[in-house]
Design a protein around this motif. Structure first.
Motif, mmCIF file in Angstrom:
data_model
loop_
_atom_site.group_PDB
_atom_site.id
_atom_site.type_symbol
_atom_site.label_atom_id
_atom_site.label_comp_id
_atom_site.label_asym_id
_atom_site.label_seq_id
_atom_site.Cartn_x
_atom_site.Cartn_y
_atom_site.Cartn_z
ATOM 1 N N ARG A 56 -0.645 -1.904 11.445
ATOM 2 C CA ARG A 56 -0.395 -3.231 10.862
ATOM 3 C C ARG A 56 -1.543 -4.196 11.170
ATOM 4 N N ASN A 57 -2.054 -4.091 12.395
ATOM 5 C CA ASN A 57 -3.208 -4.938 12.730
ATOM 6 C C ASN A 57 -4.415 -4.610 11.852
ATOM 7 N N ALA A 84 -3.205 7.338 7.082
ATOM 8 C CA ALA A 84 -1.978 6.833 6.466
ATOM 9 C C ALA A 84 -2.133 6.660 4.955
ATOM 10 N N TYR A 85 -3.201 5.981 4.542
ATOM 11 C CA TYR A 85 -3.327 5.664 3.114
ATOM 12 C C TYR A 85 -3.989 6.786 2.328
ATOM 13 N N PHE A 86 -5.127 7.278 2.804
ATOM 14 C CA PHE A 86 -5.883 8.252 2.001
ATOM 15 C C PHE A 86 -5.400 9.678 2.180
ATOM 16 N N GLN A 87 -4.825 9.990 3.340
ATOM 17 C CA GLN A 87 -4.319 11.346 3.546
ATOM 18 C C GLN A 87 -2.801 11.421 3.376
ATOM 19 N N GLY A 88 -2.141 10.259 3.395
ATOM 20 C CA GLY A 88 -0.716 10.215 3.118
ATOM 21 C C GLY A 88 0.186 10.692 4.249
ATOM 22 N N TYR A 89 -0.304 10.676 5.481
ATOM 23 C CA TYR A 89 0.557 11.074 6.594
ATOM 24 C C TYR A 89 1.495 9.931 6.969
ATOM 25 N N THR A 90 2.698 10.307 7.379
ATOM 26 C CA THR A 90 3.639 9.280 7.836
ATOM 27 C C THR A 90 3.202 8.830 9.235
ATOM 28 N N GLN A 91 3.713 7.667 9.632
ATOM 29 C CA GLN A 91 3.336 7.143 10.955
ATOM 30 C C GLN A 91 3.824 8.080 12.055
ATOM 31 N N ASP A 92 4.943 8.719 11.790
ATOM 32 C CA ASP A 92 5.475 9.696 12.735
ATOM 33 C C ASP A 92 4.490 10.864 12.915
ATOM 34 N N GLU A 93 3.993 11.358 11.798
ATOM 35 C CA GLU A 93 3.021 12.464 11.834
ATOM 36 C C GLU A 93 1.730 12.040 12.549
ATOM 37 N N LEU A 152 0.821 -1.223 0.000
ATOM 38 C CA LEU A 152 0.000 0.000 0.000
ATOM 39 C C LEU A 152 0.853 1.270 0.000
ATOM 40 N N GLY A 153 2.188 1.065 0.077
ATOM 41 C CA GLY A 153 3.066 2.238 0.033
ATOM 42 C C GLY A 153 3.125 2.971 1.354
ATOM 43 N N LEU A 154 2.939 2.271 2.463
ATOM 44 C CA LEU A 154 2.910 2.926 3.778
ATOM 45 C C LEU A 154 4.197 2.716 4.565
ATOM 46 N N THR A 155 5.174 2.049 3.968
ATOM 47 C CA THR A 155 6.425 1.800 4.685
ATOM 48 C C THR A 155 7.403 2.951 4.480
ATOM 49 N N THR A 156 8.354 3.059 5.400
ATOM 50 C CA THR A 156 9.441 4.018 5.200
ATOM 51 C C THR A 156 10.400 3.412 4.177
ATOM 52 N N GLY A 172 7.450 -5.770 -7.760
ATOM 53 C CA GLY A 172 5.993 -5.838 -7.636
ATOM 54 C C GLY A 172 5.308 -5.750 -8.988
ATOM 55 N N ARG A 173 3.980 -5.813 -8.911
ATOM 56 C CA ARG A 173 3.214 -5.796 -10.158
ATOM 57 C C ARG A 173 3.157 -4.395 -10.763
ATOM 58 N N LEU A 174 3.004 -4.368 -12.070
ATOM 59 C CA LEU A 174 2.843 -3.098 -12.779
ATOM 60 C C LEU A 174 1.631 -2.344 -12.215
ATOM 61 N N PHE A 175 0.557 -3.124 -11.965
ATOM 62 C CA PHE A 175 -0.669 -2.514 -11.446
ATOM 63 C C PHE A 175 -0.398 -1.791 -10.124
ATOM 64 N N THR A 176 0.329 -2.481 -9.219
ATOM 65 C CA THR A 176 0.651 -1.889 -7.912
ATOM 66 C C THR A 176 1.498 -0.628 -8.094
ATOM 67 N N TRP A 177 2.470 -0.732 -9.016
ATOM 68 C CA TRP A 177 3.354 0.418 -9.289
ATOM 69 C C TRP A 177 2.525 1.615 -9.767
ATOM 70 N N MET A 178 1.600 1.352 -10.665
ATOM 71 C CA MET A 178 0.774 2.436 -11.214
ATOM 72 C C MET A 178 -0.182 2.997 -10.160
ATOM 73 N N VAL A 179 -0.715 2.100 -9.312
ATOM 74 C CA VAL A 179 -1.606 2.556 -8.237
ATOM 75 C C VAL A 179 -0.827 3.450 -7.277
ATOM 76 N N ASN A 180 0.410 3.070 -6.966
ATOM 77 C CA ASN A 180 1.210 3.882 -6.056
ATOM 78 C C ASN A 180 1.552 5.241 -6.661
ATOM 79 N N ILE A 181 1.811 5.265 -7.964
ATOM 80 C CA ILE A 181 2.037 6.560 -8.628
ATOM 81 C C ILE A 181 0.773 7.413 -8.509
ATOM 82 N N SER A 182 -0.377 6.781 -8.720
ATOM 83 C CA SER A 182 -1.662 7.489 -8.660
ATOM 84 C C SER A 182 -1.917 8.027 -7.258
#
Lengths: 269, 179
Positions: free
Chosen positions: B167-168, B141-150, A17-21, B71-81
């Motif tokens: 992770r859970n 984390a995923y939809f707003q893109g904040y780091t775990q530190d933030e 999901l791209g959530l790792t450092t 990884g898969r092309l699809f995953t790569w493209m999703v991450n770019i998106s």
């Protein structure tokens, strides 16, 4: 940590999901290289996500594809591979259309520039003509004013000629100059003298007509006949005279008449 | 999902040839997926369309950087998106833009951006089944893109706790996806 625990730790999902450092990602990649189970776990989760994503798809605007084809292939639209069935005919058509529009725009721009030049020239021409007309009008107006002045003078002259208090002395041409005629109008009240050049020879260069009053047998200067005098030309005041005569003198006149150059003479009756 | 004519390896090979037909194949088969991902983050159709365009340009220009071992092309493209969408979300003028648009929409009631029920598409649909505290972590984390530190600072929660709970939540998510 054994492989199974690692796979179950949630790091795989974080990674996909791209959530790792960056460090975590490098770690996962290294682990995946070493352990096919980890690599497989990554792939499994990728496919799970992919399938979920593809369950309820929403279509983007058709314009996005058109734009992209224009952006990425506009300079290269002659590419041979366009024959593929995947190529959307509409988008190619759109590229062509864009080019036609661009070409049309350029042509219109050129035409417009041409017209600008044409209209500017026409405008310049009109302005020049307008200036010329303005000058001409001013000249005509000045001429008109001059004519009006002359006309006024003539009218005034006519008025004086009809005045019963005016004595009219016609001066006829002397021998050799018989065709010349001039007339003196003499106001009996004010003694002002006016002269009318009915018909006089054209003046030679540097010469001017001078009027003389013959008083007690002697010529008295009665003034120069002006070049620009239209009707009755106002001369000097003469209280008494037996006759009037005109001689041809040098410009500005002479103190005594040149009798040999006498043109007309008339006696006061 | 429709049956694809080419597998990912074949498609990557075609894309590296840089043909327009390869691009159009890619677009026709993946644009809706990537658009859905972008829309689930931005929740604005107009912005999502603009971002999708940007994403395809990136994919086209960076295809050489795609490594199938990772990884898969699809995953790569999703991450770019996702990254592009979060960049938009974080951009300085995003908030003022959105505000302006909302004002405009109140006046004209523009149909294009009204009523996108993003909770009912893709990953969000699954996440809606999670517990609230897990939902929040994935949202941030995923939809707003904040780091775990933030997130740790934001929620006033130790970083280790954020990491474990996230992770859970993701393990829960995988369980839901498998069903």
């Amino acid at each position: 940590m054994n492989i199974k625990d690692y796979i179950e730790s949630g790091i795989i999902e974080s990674h996909v999901l791209g959530l790792t450092t960056a460090e975590e990602a490098a770690e996962v990649e290294a682990m995946a290289k070493e352990h096919t189970e980890i690599k497989q776990a990554i792939l499994d989760f990728e496919i799970l996500l992919e399938n979920q994503t593809n369950k309820d798809l929403i279509q983007p605007d058709a314009s996005v594809k058109t734009n992209l084809n224009n952006i990425l292939f506009a300079a290269n639209s002659s590419e041979k591979n366009i024959t593929s069935s995947q190529v959307n005919a509409a988008s190619v058509h759109h590229i062509n259309l864009s080019r036609y529009i661009a070409a049309a725009a350029i042509i219109l721009l050129i035409i417009s520039s041409g017209l600008n030049f044409y209209f500017y020239s026409a405008f310049k021409n009109s302005t020049d003509k307008y200036q010329a007309l303005l000058t001409e009008r001013n000249t005509l107006q000045a001429n008109n004013a001059a004519y009006k002045t002359k006309l006024d003078e003539i009218n005034q002259s006519l008025g004086m000629m009809e005045d019963p208090h005016m004595v009219k002395i016609q001066m006829n041409g002397v021998k050799g100059k018989e065709e010349n005629i001039a007339t003196v109008y003499w106001d009996t009240r004010t003694k002002e003298v006016y002269v009318l050049s009915n018909k006089m020879d054209k003046l030679p260069e540097g010469k001017q007509y001078q009027l003389w009053a013959i008083v007690d047998g002697k010529p008295v200067d009665a003034g120069m006949i002006g070049f620009d005098c239209a009707g009755l030309c106002k001369m000097k005041v003469i209280n008494h005279a037996e006759a009037f005569a005109v001689t041809l003198e040098k410009q500005g006149g002479s103190p005594t008449p040149t009798l040999s150059d006498m043109v007309v003479i008339g006696k006061v009756s | 999902m429709q049956e694809l004519k080419y597998n990912e390896a074949e498609l990557v090979g075609m894309l590296k040839q840089r043909t327009q037909s390869a691009f159009n194949y890619l677009y026709d088969n993946y644009s809706a997926s990537l658009y859905t991902v972008i829309l689930s983050i931005l929740q604005d159709k107009e912005l999502a369309n603009d971002t999708l365009q940007e994403v395809f340009i990136k994919i086209w220009r960076q295809i050489e950087q795609y490594n199938p071992d990772k990884g898969r092309l699809f995953t790569w493209m999703v991450n770019i998106s996702r990254n592009a969408s979060i960049d938009i979300l974080r951009s300085k003028d995003y908030h003022s833009q959105k505000q302006n648009r909302e004002l405009t929409e109140n006046v004209y009631n523009a149909a294009s951006t009204v009523n996108i029920e993003t909770d009912k598409i893709g990953l969000r649909k699954i996440i809606s089944n999670l517990k609230d505290d897990q939902k929040i972590l994935i949202e941030l984390a995923y939809f707003q893109g904040y780091t775990q530190d933030e997130i740790s600072k934001f929620l006033n929660m130790p970083l280790g706790t954020v990491k474990t709970r996230l992770r859970n939540a993701l393990i829960q998510l995988r369980g839901l996806l498998k069903r």
